[in-house]
Write a protein that holds these residues in place. Sequence first.
Motif, PDB file in Angstrom:
ATOM      1  N   ASN A   1       0.796  -1.230   0.000  1.00  0.00           N
ATOM      2  CA  ASN A   1       0.000   0.000   0.000  1.00  0.00           C
ATOM      3  C   ASN A   1       0.830   1.283   0.000  1.00  0.00           C
ATOM      4  O   ASN A   1       0.312   2.355   0.310  1.00  0.00           O
ATOM      5  CB  ASN A   1      -0.982   0.041   1.181  1.00  0.00           C
ATOM      6  N   GLN A   2       2.107   1.200  -0.350  1.00  0.00           N
ATOM      7  CA  GLN A   2       2.943   2.403  -0.414  1.00  0.00           C
ATOM      8  C   GLN A   2       3.334   2.699  -1.856  1.00  0.00           C
ATOM      9  O   GLN A   2       3.658   1.795  -2.625  1.00  0.00           O
ATOM     10  CB  GLN A   2       4.203   2.252   0.438  1.00  0.00           C
ATOM     11  N   TYR A   3       3.297   3.999  -2.167  1.00  0.00           N
ATOM     12  CA  TYR A   3       3.598   4.463  -3.520  1.00  0.00           C
ATOM     13  C   TYR A   3       4.481   5.696  -3.431  1.00  0.00           C
ATOM     14  O   TYR A   3       4.371   6.483  -2.501  1.00  0.00           O
ATOM     15  CB  TYR A   3       2.304   4.828  -4.262  1.00  0.00           C
ATOM     16  N   GLU A   4       5.350   5.860  -4.420  1.00  0.00           N
ATOM     17  CA  GLU A   4       6.190   7.054  -4.537  1.00  0.00           C
ATOM     18  C   GLU A   4       5.701   7.835  -5.747  1.00  0.00           C
ATOM     19  O   GLU A   4       5.519   7.271  -6.824  1.00  0.00           O
ATOM     20  CB  GLU A   4       7.651   6.668  -4.739  1.00  0.00           C
ATOM     21  N   VAL A   5       5.461   9.117  -5.558  1.00  0.00           N
ATOM     22  CA  VAL A   5       4.994   9.989  -6.631  1.00  0.00           C
ATOM     23  C   VAL A   5       5.983  11.140  -6.771  1.00  0.00           C
ATOM     24  O   VAL A   5       6.342  11.777  -5.781  1.00  0.00           O
ATOM     25  CB  VAL A   5       3.577  10.529  -6.336  1.00  0.00           C
ATOM     26  N   LEU A   6       6.432  11.376  -8.008  1.00  0.00           N
ATOM     27  CA  LEU A   6       7.368  12.468  -8.293  1.00  0.00           C
ATOM     28  C   LEU A   6       6.689  13.514  -9.167  1.00  0.00           C
ATOM     29  O   LEU A   6       6.061  13.172 -10.166  1.00  0.00           O
ATOM     30  CB  LEU A   6       8.594  11.952  -9.047  1.00  0.00           C
ATOM     31  N   THR A   7       6.812  14.761  -8.773  1.00  0.00           N
ATOM     32  CA  THR A   7       6.387  15.881  -9.610  1.00  0.00           C
ATOM     33  C   THR A   7       7.655  16.562 -10.102  1.00  0.00           C
ATOM     34  O   THR A   7       8.566  16.821  -9.321  1.00  0.00           O
ATOM     35  CB  THR A   7       5.507  16.874  -8.826  1.00  0.00           C
ATOM     36  N   LYS A   8       7.696  16.815 -11.396  1.00  0.00           N
ATOM     37  CA  LYS A   8       8.879  17.430 -11.998  1.00  0.00           C
ATOM     38  C   LYS A   8       8.454  18.741 -12.647  1.00  0.00           C
ATOM     39  O   LYS A   8       7.582  18.757 -13.505  1.00  0.00           O
ATOM     40  CB  LYS A   8       9.492  16.498 -13.038  1.00  0.00           C
ATOM     41  N   PHE A   9       9.085  19.819 -12.214  1.00  0.00           N
ATOM     42  CA  PHE A   9       8.783  21.150 -12.726  1.00  0.00           C
ATOM     43  C   PHE A   9      10.022  21.721 -13.393  1.00  0.00           C
ATOM     44  O   PHE A   9      11.110  21.702 -12.818  1.00  0.00           O
ATOM     45  CB  PHE A   9       8.346  22.086 -11.594  1.00  0.00           C
ATOM     46  N   LYS A  10       9.835  22.235 -14.604  1.00  0.00           N
ATOM     47  CA  LYS A  10      10.898  22.958 -15.301  1.00  0.00           C
ATOM     48  C   LYS A  10      10.325  24.343 -15.600  1.00  0.00           C
ATOM     49  O   LYS A  10       9.363  24.484 -16.353  1.00  0.00           O
ATOM     50  CB  LYS A  10      11.294  22.260 -16.598  1.00  0.00           C
TER      51      LYS A  10
ATOM     52  N   ALA B   1      15.973  36.422 -24.537  1.00  0.00           N
ATOM     53  CA  ALA B   1      17.178  35.975 -23.832  1.00  0.00           C
ATOM     54  C   ALA B   1      16.770  35.302 -22.516  1.00  0.00           C
ATOM     55  O   ALA B   1      15.898  35.805 -21.808  1.00  0.00           O
ATOM     56  CB  ALA B   1      18.101  37.146 -23.560  1.00  0.00           C
ATOM     57  N   PRO B   2      17.386  34.172 -22.183  1.00  0.00           N
ATOM     58  CA  PRO B   2      17.032  33.491 -20.931  1.00  0.00           C
ATOM     59  C   PRO B   2      17.441  34.312 -19.712  1.00  0.00           C
ATOM     60  O   PRO B   2      18.497  34.946 -19.702  1.00  0.00           O
ATOM     61  CB  PRO B   2      17.804  32.175 -20.998  1.00  0.00           C
ATOM     62  N   LEU B   3      16.557  34.299 -18.690  1.00  0.00           N
ATOM     63  CA  LEU B   3      16.833  35.012 -17.450  1.00  0.00           C
ATOM     64  C   LEU B   3      17.187  34.044 -16.329  1.00  0.00           C
ATOM     65  O   LEU B   3      18.145  34.250 -15.602  1.00  0.00           O
ATOM     66  CB  LEU B   3      15.627  35.857 -17.042  1.00  0.00           C
ATOM     67  N   PHE B   4      16.356  33.004 -16.163  1.00  0.00           N
ATOM     68  CA  PHE B   4      16.672  31.961 -15.197  1.00  0.00           C
ATOM     69  C   PHE B   4      16.043  30.650 -15.612  1.00  0.00           C
ATOM     70  O   PHE B   4      15.126  30.600 -16.425  1.00  0.00           O
ATOM     71  CB  PHE B   4      16.272  32.344 -13.761  1.00  0.00           C
ATOM     72  N   LEU B   5      16.573  29.585 -15.040  1.00  0.00           N
ATOM     73  CA  LEU B   5      16.048  28.236 -15.242  1.00  0.00           C
ATOM     74  C   LEU B   5      15.986  27.577 -13.870  1.00  0.00           C
ATOM     75  O   LEU B   5      16.981  27.545 -13.147  1.00  0.00           O
ATOM     76  CB  LEU B   5      16.972  27.428 -16.165  1.00  0.00           C
ATOM     77  N   LEU B   6      14.808  27.085 -13.521  1.00  0.00           N
ATOM     78  CA  LEU B   6      14.617  26.384 -12.255  1.00  0.00           C
ATOM     79  C   LEU B   6      14.060  25.000 -12.578  1.00  0.00           C
ATOM     80  O   LEU B   6      13.061  24.879 -13.290  1.00  0.00           O
ATOM     81  CB  LEU B   6      13.633  27.141 -11.366  1.00  0.00           C
ATOM     82  N   GLU B   7      14.734  23.965 -12.095  1.00  0.00           N
ATOM     83  CA  GLU B   7      14.260  22.593 -12.257  1.00  0.00           C
ATOM     84  C   GLU B   7      14.116  21.981 -10.871  1.00  0.00           C
ATOM     85  O   GLU B   7      15.034  22.064 -10.054  1.00  0.00           O
ATOM     86  CB  GLU B   7      15.234  21.774 -13.104  1.00  0.00           C
ATOM     87  N   LEU B   8      12.947  21.397 -10.632  1.00  0.00           N
ATOM     88  CA  LEU B   8      12.653  20.824  -9.326  1.00  0.00           C
ATOM     89  C   LEU B   8      11.960  19.481  -9.498  1.00  0.00           C
ATOM     90  O   LEU B   8      10.973  19.379 -10.215  1.00  0.00           O
ATOM     91  CB  LEU B   8      11.744  21.775  -8.530  1.00  0.00           C
ATOM     92  N   GLU B   9      12.521  18.466  -8.847  1.00  0.00           N
ATOM     93  CA  GLU B   9      11.858  17.167  -8.723  1.00  0.00           C
ATOM     94  C   GLU B   9      11.496  17.007  -7.262  1.00  0.00           C
ATOM     95  O   GLU B   9      12.381  16.956  -6.395  1.00  0.00           O
ATOM     96  CB  GLU B   9      12.779  16.020  -9.157  1.00  0.00           C
ATOM     97  N   TYR B  10      10.197  16.971  -6.991  1.00  0.00           N
ATOM     98  CA  TYR B  10       9.708  16.900  -5.620  1.00  0.00           C
ATOM     99  C   TYR B  10       8.855  15.652  -5.492  1.00  0.00           C
ATOM    100  O   TYR B  10       7.967  15.404  -6.306  1.00  0.00           O
ATOM    101  CB  TYR B  10       8.887  18.149  -5.292  1.00  0.00           C
ATOM    102  N   GLY B  11       9.138  14.852  -4.482  1.00  0.00           N
ATOM    103  CA  GLY B  11       8.433  13.583  -4.333  1.00  0.00           C
ATOM    104  C   GLY B  11       7.739  13.427  -3.008  1.00  0.00           C
ATOM    105  O   GLY B  11       8.007  14.142  -2.042  1.00  0.00           O
ATOM    106  N   GLY B  12       6.853  12.467  -3.006  1.00  0.00           N
ATOM    107  CA  GLY B  12       6.146  12.107  -1.792  1.00  0.00           C
ATOM    108  C   GLY B  12       5.974  10.597  -1.714  1.00  0.00           C
ATOM    109  O   GLY B  12       5.855   9.923  -2.732  1.00  0.00           O
ATOM    110  N   ILE B  13       5.993  10.102  -0.500  1.00  0.00           N
ATOM    111  CA  ILE B  13       5.720   8.688  -0.242  1.00  0.00           C
ATOM    112  C   ILE B  13       4.322   8.642   0.377  1.00  0.00           C
ATOM    113  O   ILE B  13       4.070   9.299   1.388  1.00  0.00           O
ATOM    114  CB  ILE B  13       6.746   8.058   0.724  1.00  0.00           C
TER     115      ILE B  13
END
Length: 168
Positions: free
Chosen positions: A63-72, A82-94
């Motif tokens: 009954n346990q699952y890992e879920v990842l949200t990936k934001f770019k 012209a690019p100003l910034f780039l933020l990449e985030l992988e956030y997970g939950g159990i």
Amino acid sequence: MAEANNGAAPQPAQQLKMQILGQFIRDLSFENIIVQKGIGAAQVQPEIQVQVSLDARKRAVENQYEVLTKFKITSSNASDKAPLFLLELEYGGIFHIEGVPEEQMHPFLMIECPRMLFPYVRRIVSDVTTDGGFPQLNLDTVDFVALYRQELARRAASIQKPADQPAN
């Protein structure tokens, strides 16, 4: 009514149980391009683009699952792109999940679980952009139902495409 069930009492539906057991940042990257290039803040008119992807998997524990949200998240200057910034985030939950029928588990993992994680992602993005010298970035709410439907449509299209292509 009891006879319709062969004399057995109706079985109550199993109650949904969902608990976040833990949350974590798997990967975080912030690149402040305007500082590296020495662009003045007066010359900047930011445009923001947000890409979201999701992933989920069953863990070895019942009954346990890992879920990842990936934001770019990319920001570029409106005038010259012209690019100003780039933020990449992988956030997970159990998650510990009970009472969800097997055929509904995949949409549950890809919609409800990311929905529970999103406020934490929003806060991290806000803090990182502010600490990086930019105005506070408050992400708009993500429609995880629409995102899930888009992914199903994309998968269906990719499965159909090889069948539609003519043979050599």
